[in-house]
Write a protein that holds these residues in place. Structure first.
Motif, PDB file in Angstrom:
ATOM      1  N   THR A 241       4.934 -12.511   2.983  1.00  0.00           N
ATOM      2  CA  THR A 241       5.255 -11.686   4.147  1.00  0.00           C
ATOM      3  C   THR A 241       4.841 -12.433   5.412  1.00  0.00           C
ATOM      4  OG1 THR A 241       4.925  -9.622   2.930  1.00  0.00           O
ATOM      5  CG2 THR A 241       4.748  -9.499   5.323  1.00  0.00           C
ATOM      6  N   LEU A 242       5.665 -12.359   6.447  1.00  0.00           N
ATOM      7  CA  LEU A 242       5.311 -12.844   7.781  1.00  0.00           C
ATOM      8  C   LEU A 242       5.390 -11.651   8.720  1.00  0.00           C
ATOM      9  CD1 LEU A 242       7.315 -16.206   7.893  1.00  0.00           C
ATOM     10  CD2 LEU A 242       4.845 -15.943   7.692  1.00  0.00           C
ATOM     11  N   CYS A 243       4.397 -11.495   9.597  1.00  0.00           N
ATOM     12  CA  CYS A 243       4.386 -10.323  10.466  1.00  0.00           C
ATOM     13  C   CYS A 243       3.610 -10.586  11.750  1.00  0.00           C
ATOM     14  CB  CYS A 243       3.786  -9.113   9.737  1.00  0.00           C
ATOM     15  SG  CYS A 243       2.096  -9.367   9.167  1.00  0.00           S
ATOM     16  N   GLU A 244       3.874  -9.758  12.744  1.00  0.00           N
ATOM     17  CA  GLU A 244       3.096  -9.753  13.978  1.00  0.00           C
ATOM     18  C   GLU A 244       1.973  -8.729  13.849  1.00  0.00           C
ATOM     19  OE1 GLU A 244       5.358 -10.565  18.049  1.00  0.00           O
ATOM     20  OE2 GLU A 244       6.353  -9.013  16.896  1.00  0.00           O
ATOM     21  N   GLY A 245       0.895  -8.936  14.607  1.00  0.00           N
ATOM     22  CA  GLY A 245      -0.176  -7.942  14.650  1.00  0.00           C
ATOM     23  C   GLY A 245      -1.007  -7.906  13.384  1.00  0.00           C
ATOM     24  N   PRO A 246      -1.603  -6.754  13.063  1.00  0.00           N
ATOM     25  CA  PRO A 246      -2.459  -6.632  11.870  1.00  0.00           C
ATOM     26  C   PRO A 246      -1.697  -7.010  10.600  1.00  0.00           C
ATOM     27  CG  PRO A 246      -2.690  -4.702  13.284  1.00  0.00           C
ATOM     28  CD  PRO A 246      -1.569  -5.508  13.852  1.00  0.00           C
ATOM     29  N   ALA A 247      -2.379  -7.753   9.731  1.00  0.00           N
ATOM     30  CA  ALA A 247      -1.731  -8.267   8.524  1.00  0.00           C
ATOM     31  C   ALA A 247      -1.445  -7.166   7.508  1.00  0.00           C
ATOM     32  CB  ALA A 247      -2.612  -9.339   7.884  1.00  0.00           C
ATOM     33  N   PHE A 248      -0.292  -7.253   6.877  1.00  0.00           N
ATOM     34  CA  PHE A 248       0.045  -6.410   5.729  1.00  0.00           C
ATOM     35  C   PHE A 248       1.028  -7.191   4.871  1.00  0.00           C
ATOM     36  CE2 PHE A 248       3.482  -5.450   8.701  1.00  0.00           C
ATOM     37  CZ  PHE A 248       4.591  -5.418   7.876  1.00  0.00           C
TER      38      PHE A 248
ATOM     39  N   ILE B 196       8.058 -17.464  17.977  1.00  0.00           N
ATOM     40  CA  ILE B 196       7.180 -16.315  17.759  1.00  0.00           C
ATOM     41  C   ILE B 196       5.939 -16.740  16.963  1.00  0.00           C
ATOM     42  CG2 ILE B 196       8.261 -15.598  15.598  1.00  0.00           C
ATOM     43  CD1 ILE B 196       7.942 -12.689  16.527  1.00  0.00           C
ATOM     44  N   ASP B 197       4.796 -16.153  17.287  1.00  0.00           N
ATOM     45  CA  ASP B 197       3.562 -16.381  16.536  1.00  0.00           C
ATOM     46  C   ASP B 197       3.420 -15.265  15.505  1.00  0.00           C
ATOM     47  OD1 ASP B 197       2.494 -18.768  17.744  1.00  0.00           O
ATOM     48  OD2 ASP B 197       2.103 -17.570  19.538  1.00  0.00           O
ATOM     49  N   ALA B 198       3.550 -15.613  14.243  1.00  0.00           N
ATOM     50  CA  ALA B 198       3.451 -14.626  13.169  1.00  0.00           C
ATOM     51  C   ALA B 198       2.245 -14.941  12.297  1.00  0.00           C
ATOM     52  CB  ALA B 198       4.729 -14.634  12.330  1.00  0.00           C
TER      53      ALA B 198
ATOM     54  N   ASP C  85       0.809  -1.226   0.000  1.00  0.00           N
ATOM     55  CA  ASP C  85       0.000   0.000   0.000  1.00  0.00           C
ATOM     56  C   ASP C  85       0.841   1.274   0.000  1.00  0.00           C
ATOM     57  OD1 ASP C  85       1.023  -0.023   2.549  1.00  0.00           O
ATOM     58  OD2 ASP C  85      -0.899  -0.330   3.560  1.00  0.00           O
ATOM     59  N   GLY C  86       2.177   1.129  -0.125  1.00  0.00           N
ATOM     60  CA  GLY C  86       3.043   2.298  -0.219  1.00  0.00           C
ATOM     61  C   GLY C  86       3.561   2.827   1.098  1.00  0.00           C
ATOM     62  N   VAL C  87       3.121   2.256   2.222  1.00  0.00           N
ATOM     63  CA  VAL C  87       3.584   2.683   3.542  1.00  0.00           C
ATOM     64  C   VAL C  87       4.973   2.105   3.804  1.00  0.00           C
ATOM     65  CG1 VAL C  87       3.154   2.560   6.023  1.00  0.00           C
ATOM     66  CG2 VAL C  87       1.241   2.869   4.434  1.00  0.00           C
ATOM     67  N   ALA C  88       5.897   2.927   4.337  1.00  0.00           N
ATOM     68  CA  ALA C  88       7.253   2.467   4.656  1.00  0.00           C
ATOM     69  C   ALA C  88       7.302   1.933   6.080  1.00  0.00           C
ATOM     70  CB  ALA C  88       8.248   3.604   4.483  1.00  0.00           C
ATOM     71  N   VAL C  89       7.879   0.759   6.259  1.00  0.00           N
ATOM     72  CA  VAL C  89       8.026   0.149   7.589  1.00  0.00           C
ATOM     73  C   VAL C  89       9.466   0.344   8.042  1.00  0.00           C
ATOM     74  CG1 VAL C  89       7.858  -1.974   8.935  1.00  0.00           C
ATOM     75  CG2 VAL C  89       6.251  -1.564   7.059  1.00  0.00           C
ATOM     76  N   ASP C  90       9.643   1.061   9.151  1.00  0.00           N
ATOM     77  CA  ASP C  90      10.984   1.306   9.672  1.00  0.00           C
ATOM     78  C   ASP C  90      11.505   0.061  10.377  1.00  0.00           C
ATOM     79  OD1 ASP C  90      12.972   2.488  11.912  1.00  0.00           O
ATOM     80  OD2 ASP C  90      12.829   3.883  10.219  1.00  0.00           O
ATOM     81  N   PRO C  91      12.799  -0.265  10.235  1.00  0.00           N
ATOM     82  CA  PRO C  91      13.329  -1.466  10.897  1.00  0.00           C
ATOM     83  C   PRO C  91      13.208  -1.430  12.413  1.00  0.00           C
ATOM     84  CG  PRO C  91      15.099  -0.158   9.919  1.00  0.00           C
ATOM     85  CD  PRO C  91      13.824   0.398   9.409  1.00  0.00           C
ATOM     86  N   THR C  92      13.155  -0.216  13.008  1.00  0.00           N
ATOM     87  CA  THR C  92      13.041  -0.128  14.469  1.00  0.00           C
ATOM     88  C   THR C  92      11.586  -0.175  14.944  1.00  0.00           C
ATOM     89  OG1 THR C  92      13.124   2.291  14.300  1.00  0.00           O
ATOM     90  CG2 THR C  92      15.196   1.138  14.700  1.00  0.00           C
ATOM     91  N   GLU C  93      10.647  -0.405  14.016  1.00  0.00           N
ATOM     92  CA  GLU C  93       9.259  -0.664  14.391  1.00  0.00           C
ATOM     93  C   GLU C  93       9.241  -1.908  15.299  1.00  0.00           C
ATOM     94  OE1 GLU C  93       5.275  -1.280  14.758  1.00  0.00           O
ATOM     95  OE2 GLU C  93       6.049   0.445  13.645  1.00  0.00           O
ATOM     96  N   PRO C  94       8.633  -1.834  16.503  1.00  0.00           N
ATOM     97  CA  PRO C  94       8.728  -2.954  17.463  1.00  0.00           C
ATOM     98  C   PRO C  94       8.160  -4.274  16.954  1.00  0.00           C
ATOM     99  CG  PRO C  94       7.907  -0.974  18.538  1.00  0.00           C
ATOM    100  CD  PRO C  94       7.921  -0.692  17.072  1.00  0.00           C
ATOM    101  N   ARG C  95       7.133  -4.215  16.103  1.00  0.00           N
ATOM    102  CA  ARG C  95       6.512  -5.467  15.632  1.00  0.00           C
ATOM    103  C   ARG C  95       7.392  -6.151  14.596  1.00  0.00           C
ATOM    104  NH1 ARG C  95       1.179  -4.908  13.015  1.00  0.00           N
ATOM    105  NH2 ARG C  95       2.053  -2.988  12.168  1.00  0.00           N
ATOM    106  N   PHE C  96       7.562  -7.458  14.746  1.00  0.00           N
ATOM    107  CA  PHE C  96       8.364  -8.233  13.797  1.00  0.00           C
ATOM    108  C   PHE C  96       7.675  -8.316  12.438  1.00  0.00           C
ATOM    109  CE2 PHE C  96       8.149 -12.444  11.790  1.00  0.00           C
ATOM    110  CZ  PHE C  96       9.387 -12.453  11.171  1.00  0.00           C
TER     111      PHE C  96
END
Length: 514
Positions: free
Chosen positions: A355-362, A306-308, A262-273
């Motif tokens: 993609t694998l992620c924590e929290g809301p899917a993207f 971790i649960d992703a 969606d064009g949003v940039a995810v910073d590496p220091t974002e706490p969610r994996f």
């Protein structure tokens, strides 16, 4: 989570790949970087035979027999407090698509050039991929232990052919039998050093010319991919490798933000994996018939168990057996940080680009699938081995080693495989036989160009009758047309200019990707 720890670990990661034309010395440089980084104690030679040891990065038996790299591997080591993640890529041009995907996981690239041959065809292709991604490119002119071009000629060719300015960080003292080492032109803070009075007169003249006519060092331009720091040396004799490695860890970027679909940039220091799968490799351990997914960590702290979430399947996954990779060797790890590449055991749930992620899917932007150039119809030589044949074909397709196309509604009956180069088909035959026990009958087809087609009124059966082409379906049931030549494609485009003729596979919506 300890945010300070996350920032610290991210800042000391350096994730990079080496790009080059075949035979420029890429695998030899890889080995010497590992040796100088303390990761191995004895470097192998690519031409190793008999009692000599083989290179660490070429772990597949076929690679060792042929003396080439045909798979990607990951090699991790520490150097001066930095964590180095070296993603080794296939050197042969027939595996360029695997290299394209691998570069998506790298934050920087080292462009290796043969001193005698200069910028070659495969180097140009891979450079353009790096350019599109905007990643920093470091130039290493190799094989100074042999007679080759003058240093200025190689740098001039890089600037003329590739369109990127260079700034030499080291300079060679002679070449061939007269090669005495390299001169460091900058100090630790990248300020120009005073000329060493002991340097040969020819070298002093060259360096003076560099200072007056060359590009000044500018780290901002380096990080934007507009200026390439250049180094000289010989990987085989290990001259210039230490100087390159020391400068590289200080100049190369730490992991940066990654763009989502969606064009949003995810910073590496974002706490969610979060992270994405850029490669899948089956049977790295033939005794266990395992399947490993290579995951690039993009943000947050990854930890064992971790649960992703896997957004494509809209389901959770527990990642309980993460591995640190080193060629074919691996060990279970407890945690990983942005920039790291880890191996995950996969039962078949993951695909390249997931993609694998924590929290809301993207989802991160999907990795492209390029159109093949060689096609062949395949079947199992022994009908009793049909099950092994289909399983092997499916798994190698999921790895990205080949692409499988089916007749419309035909399923796995007489599938067509697509490859970028002929060597891929050879590797396919070798691996199906040695890893799955299925011998292959392969019938080359006369098609050379493929395009994914879409547009109002596209009817595959009617289109085949109208144009000399074959319409098949890819794994996601997207229609793809195979043509015998560029002329046939141009003819079809001329008849239907409103249709879309894509050289890369369409990205399906999240809800339809299964």
């Amino acid at each position: 989570m300890d945010e300070h720890k996350l920032r610290l670990e991210t800042s000391r990661r350096r994730t990079f790949a080496i790009i080059s034309h075949p035979d420029a010395g890429k695998t030899t440089l890889t080995e010497k970087l590992l040796l100088h980084g303390g990761a191995i104690h004895l470097a192998g030679a690519v031409k190793a035979r008999g009692a000599q040891r083989h290179v660490t990065s070429d772990w597949m038996e076929l690679e060792r027999q042929r003396g080439i790299s045909v798979t990607s591997s990951v090699l991790q080591f520490e150097h001066r407090g930095f964590r180095m993640n070296l993603i080794d890529t296939p050197g042969h041009q027939d595996f360029s698509e695997d290299t394209y995907r691998t570069l998506a996981a790298a934050d920087a690239a080292v462009m290796l050039i043969d001193s005698a041959k200069g910028v070659e065809a495969q180097t140009r292709k891979l450079f353009q991929v790096c350019r599109r991604r905007g990643i920093p490119i470091f130039t290493f002119v190799n094989k100074l232990d042999r007679l080759g071009r003058e240093p200025f000629d190689n740098l001039h060719e890089v600037e003329e052919v590739l369109g990127i300015r260079t700034c030499p960080i080291t300079w060679p003292l002679g070449q061939g039998r007269e090669f005495k080492g390299v001169l460091q032109l900058f100090d630790a803070s990248f300020q120009r050093r005073a000329m060493d009075g002991a340097a040969p007169a020819k070298v002093r003249e060259e360096v003076e010319l560099l200072e007056t006519a060359g590009d000044p060092f500018d780290r901002e331009k380096v990080l934007k991919g507009e200026l390439s720091p250049a180094f000289f040396g010989s990987a085989l004799t290990e001259v210039g490798v230490d100087e390159f490695l020391d400068a590289f860890v200080r100049l190369a970027p730490q992991p940066g933000p990654r763009l989502r679909v969606d064009g949003v940039a995810v910073d590496p220091t974002e706490p969610r994996f979060s992270g994405f799968v850029f490669k899948i490799q089956a049977n790295m351990d033939p005794a266990h018939r395992d399947r490993l997914a290579f995951l690039r960590v993009c943000s947050g702290r990854f930890y064992r168990g971790i649960d992703a979430r896997l957004p494509r399947e809209e389901k959770p996954l527990r990642l309980s057996m993460p591995h640190q990779l080193f060629g074919a060797d691996r060990q279970v790890i407890e945690e990983a940080w942005p920039g790291d590449v880890i191996g995950l055991f996969d039962t078949g749930a993951l695909r390249i680009g997931d993609t694998l992620c924590e929290g809301p899917a993207f989802e991160y932007a999907e990795l492209p699938r390029f159109s093949p150039e060689i096609f062949a119809r395949v079947r199992a030589k022994d009908a009793l081995k049909r099950k092994q044949f289909e399983k092997g074909l499916e798994q190698l397709s999921q790895e990205g080693a080949i692409q499988i196309f089916h007749a419309r509604g035909g399923g796995m009956r007489d599938p067509i495989v697509g490859a970028v180069g002929a060597l891929q088909l050879e590797v396919l035959q070798y691996r199906l036989l040695h890893e799955y026990g299925a011998d292959l009958v392969l019938e080359r087809l006369p098609y050379q160009v493929a395009r994914w087609v879409s547009g109002a009124g596209f009817d595959p059966a009617r289109f085949e009758a109208e144009v000399d082409a074959l319409c098949v379906e890819d794994r996601d049931r997207n229609p793809i047309a195979l043509f015998k030549s560029e002329w046939n494609l141009s003819y079809a485009v001329g008849r239907h200019p409103s249709w879309t003729w894509a050289p890369t596979a369409p990205v399906a919506p999240l809800s339809k990707r299964r």
